[in-house]
Design a protein around this motif. Structure first.
Motif, PDB file in Angstrom:
ATOM      1  N   GLU A   1       0.806  -1.221   0.000  1.00 57.07           N
ATOM      2  CA  GLU A   1       0.000   0.000   0.000  1.00 57.07           C
ATOM      3  C   GLU A   1       0.840   1.274   0.000  1.00 57.07           C
ATOM      4  O   GLU A   1       0.345   2.343  -0.394  1.00 57.07           O
ATOM      5  N   SER A   2       2.101   1.207   0.426  1.00 62.29           N
ATOM      6  CA  SER A   2       2.935   2.417   0.499  1.00 62.29           C
ATOM      7  C   SER A   2       4.115   2.389  -0.461  1.00 62.29           C
ATOM      8  O   SER A   2       4.940   3.300  -0.435  1.00 62.29           O
ATOM      9  N   GLU A   3       4.179   1.388  -1.323  1.00 63.68           N
ATOM     10  CA  GLU A   3       5.315   1.258  -2.239  1.00 63.68           C
ATOM     11  C   GLU A   3       5.160   2.204  -3.435  1.00 63.68           C
ATOM     12  O   GLU A   3       4.117   2.236  -4.087  1.00 63.68           O
ATOM     13  N   ILE A   4       6.191   2.981  -3.711  1.00 62.39           N
ATOM     14  CA  ILE A   4       6.205   3.876  -4.873  1.00 62.39           C
ATOM     15  C   ILE A   4       6.735   3.073  -6.062  1.00 62.39           C
ATOM     16  O   ILE A   4       7.882   2.628  -6.064  1.00 62.39           O
ATOM     17  N   VAL A   5       5.901   2.911  -7.066  1.00 54.99           N
ATOM     18  CA  VAL A   5       6.228   2.000  -8.165  1.00 54.99           C
ATOM     19  C   VAL A   5       6.422   2.708  -9.497  1.00 54.99           C
ATOM     20  O   VAL A   5       6.888   2.103 -10.457  1.00 54.99           O
ATOM     21  N   SER A   6       6.032   3.998  -9.577  1.00 64.25           N
ATOM     22  CA  SER A   6       6.153   4.701 -10.845  1.00 64.25           C
ATOM     23  C   SER A   6       6.120   6.201 -10.577  1.00 64.25           C
ATOM     24  O   SER A   6       6.139   6.643  -9.419  1.00 64.25           O
TER      25      SER A   6
ATOM     26  N   VAL B   1      -7.349  -2.055  -2.561  1.00 65.98           N
ATOM     27  CA  VAL B   1      -7.480  -3.371  -1.918  1.00 65.98           C
ATOM     28  C   VAL B   1      -7.090  -3.286  -0.444  1.00 65.98           C
ATOM     29  O   VAL B   1      -7.821  -3.754   0.445  1.00 65.98           O
ATOM     30  N   PHE B   2      -5.936  -2.680  -0.162  1.00 65.33           N
ATOM     31  CA  PHE B   2      -5.524  -2.540   1.234  1.00 65.33           C
ATOM     32  C   PHE B   2      -6.429  -1.556   1.977  1.00 65.33           C
ATOM     33  O   PHE B   2      -6.661  -1.710   3.182  1.00 65.33           O
ATOM     34  N   GLY B   3      -6.924  -0.552   1.261  1.00 62.97           N
ATOM     35  CA  GLY B   3      -7.849   0.384   1.890  1.00 62.97           C
ATOM     36  C   GLY B   3      -9.134  -0.280   2.337  1.00 62.97           C
ATOM     37  O   GLY B   3      -9.725   0.121   3.347  1.00 62.97           O
ATOM     38  N   ALA B   4      -9.582  -1.291   1.591  1.00 62.12           N
ATOM     39  CA  ALA B   4     -10.769  -2.039   2.008  1.00 62.12           C
ATOM     40  C   ALA B   4     -10.527  -2.714   3.349  1.00 62.12           C
ATOM     41  O   ALA B   4     -11.382  -2.659   4.254  1.00 62.12           O
ATOM     42  N   ARG B   5      -9.361  -3.343   3.483  1.00 64.44           N
ATOM     43  CA  ARG B   5      -9.064  -4.008   4.753  1.00 64.44           C
ATOM     44  C   ARG B   5      -8.986  -3.013   5.905  1.00 64.44           C
ATOM     45  O   ARG B   5      -9.585  -3.222   6.966  1.00 64.44           O
TER      46      ARG B   5
ATOM     47  N   GLN C   1      -4.379   7.750   9.145  1.00 61.68           N
ATOM     48  CA  GLN C   1      -3.310   8.649   8.703  1.00 61.68           C
ATOM     49  C   GLN C   1      -2.411   7.985   7.673  1.00 61.68           C
ATOM     50  O   GLN C   1      -2.197   6.770   7.690  1.00 61.68           O
ATOM     51  N   PRO C   2      -1.856   8.779   6.726  1.00 62.67           N
ATOM     52  CA  PRO C   2      -0.902   8.263   5.735  1.00 62.67           C
ATOM     53  C   PRO C   2       0.335   7.707   6.448  1.00 62.67           C
ATOM     54  O   PRO C   2       0.665   8.136   7.558  1.00 62.67           O
ATOM     55  N   PRO C   3       1.018   6.734   5.803  1.00 67.18           N
ATOM     56  CA  PRO C   3       0.774   6.210   4.450  1.00 67.18           C
ATOM     57  C   PRO C   3      -0.228   5.059   4.393  1.00 67.18           C
ATOM     58  O   PRO C   3      -0.348   4.409   3.371  1.00 67.18           O
ATOM     59  N   THR C   4      -0.926   4.792   5.509  1.00 70.23           N
ATOM     60  CA  THR C   4      -1.915   3.718   5.519  1.00 70.23           C
ATOM     61  C   THR C   4      -3.040   4.044   4.546  1.00 70.23           C
ATOM     62  O   THR C   4      -3.570   5.162   4.551  1.00 70.23           O
ATOM     63  N   ALA C   5      -3.390   3.088   3.714  1.00 70.09           N
ATOM     64  CA  ALA C   5      -4.419   3.310   2.700  1.00 70.09           C
ATOM     65  C   ALA C   5      -5.796   3.327   3.340  1.00 70.09           C
ATOM     66  O   ALA C   5      -6.093   2.555   4.257  1.00 70.09           O
ATOM     67  N   ASP C   6      -6.636   4.224   2.857  1.00 70.72           N
ATOM     68  CA  ASP C   6      -8.013   4.349   3.325  1.00 70.72           C
ATOM     69  C   ASP C   6      -8.828   4.965   2.201  1.00 70.72           C
ATOM     70  O   ASP C   6      -8.359   5.887   1.516  1.00 70.72           O
TER      71      ASP C   6
END
Length: 355
Positions: free
Chosen positions: A118-123, A149-153, A299-304
């Motif tokens: 959820e916090s990985e910078i990929v591009s 997907v992680f935000g759902a959890r 709070q960031p970087p946790t997805a919501d």
């Protein structure tokens, strides 16, 4: 115009002609309304608007087919007593079960479904959708699909925890007030009135700005806000049971309060409490999403889902639908739970009428 739009318009014409030929006024009205909506969309938004409308119609039809298939499958898999219940279930309830099933799958299998963390910078920031990034990337270059997907959890588990805490607090207080009565009942009732008189969002903003925004405080604040509503319902339905003969007989027999709650009262008020749990989960879920959108929730970087709408809101100015995806996820889950709760309320009402 795409083939999908042409097929959609042709299907409306065929449906309108068929309903007119068979004399079905309701179907003719629906087909005429769809035709009018298509014409308005064509003049307002052009071919792209019609394409979008066709996609929405296809998704709607697929959802109805999936709901019908789920009901057909459940009728044949469950025992005969439950099969009778599911046979009368509306397709909206089946759609709610599908939505909840998809969300539960994301909650349980999030690390296996999401291609990235959820916090990985990929591009780079705001990369367009591609084979690697199905929904593109956000303002920091993180994969939006993985964060949904992680935000759902994160969103669902936090909302479920807060709802359970609110129910434990509100239900126990309501049962205790109904059994004891007197000064205790009046004191708890007036305290609940005071808390309910303050709008939930304003009270949450006030308390979180004072106490902080960690997850424990967030769960406690949300539980304290919604516990009075559950208290009022529990106290109301339990008060009708407390005065019944079988409860009075248990009291004369010398049974304590905990026995009365566990064996006499709670089993007789379970149906409305279960339905209320679904409704309160929707309210809690929407409140936490709103707090996250305002920066006082997860709070960031946790997805919501709520914070994802805020983080990508700038893309709306460029005609991108990326911010609408988590917003649609919030709406779908809320609508799905409400569909199931509505069916359960009608089901319990029907059982009471037969009794």
């Amino acid at each position: 115009m795409s083939v999908l739009s042409i097929g959609f318009i042709a299907l409306i014409c065929v449906a309108f002609a068929a309903t007119l030929y068979r004399g079905e006024k309701g179907g003719s009205v629906i087909a005429a309304l769809l035709a009018a909506l298509t014409a308005i969309t064509w003049f307002v938004a052009g071919r792209d608007g019609v394409d979008t409308l066709a996609i929405v119609a296809v998704v709607f039809v697929l959802a109805m087919v999936a709901s019908y298939a789920l009901r057909w499958l459940l009728i044949r898999l469950v025992p005969s007593t439950l099969a009778t219940v599911f046979r009368s279930a509306p397709l909206t309830a089946m759609f709610g079960f599908i939505v909840i099933g998809v969300c539960l799958a994301m909650v349980i299998f999030a690390p296996f479904i999401a291609p990235f963390s959820e916090s990985e910078i990929v591009s780079k920031a705001y990369a367009p959708p591609a084979a690697t990034y199905w929904l593109g990337t956000d303002q920091l270059g993180r994969d939006i699909f993985s964060r949904i997907v992680f935000g759902a959890r994160n969103s669902i588990l936090l909302s479920l925890t807060a709802t359970i805490a609110a129910f434990l607090l509100g239900t126990l207080a309501g049962l205790f007030a109904a059994i004891r009565g007197g000064v205790i009942d009046q004191t708890l009732g007036r305290l609940a009135d005071v808390l309910m008189s303050i709008p939930a969002l304003i009270l949450a903003l006030l308390l979180l700005s004072i106490l902080g925004t960690n997850l424990v405080v967030l769960v406690g604040v949300v539980a304290a806000i919604y516990a009075p509503r559950i208290f009022r319902l529990t106290r109301s339905v339990a008060a009708n049971v407390v005065v019944t003969d079988f409860v009075e007989a248990s009291r004369i027999r010398g049974e304590g309060d905990w026995y009365l709650i566990r064996r006499e009262i709670l089993p007789n008020i379970a149906a409305p409490l279960i339905a209320e749990f679904g409704l309160q989960f929707c309210y809690v879920f929407l409140l936490i999403a709103g707090l996250s959108f305002l920066g006082l929730g997860i709070q960031p970087p946790t997805a919501d889902w709520g914070s994802m709408v805020r983080e990508n809101a700038v893309l709306i100015s460029f005609g991108k639908i990326t911010p609408l995806i988590p917003a649609m996820a919030i709406a779908l889950l809320t609508v799905g739970v409400n569909f199931i709760v509505d069916w359960m309320l009608k089901l319990t009402a029907g059982l009471k009428e037969r009794m």
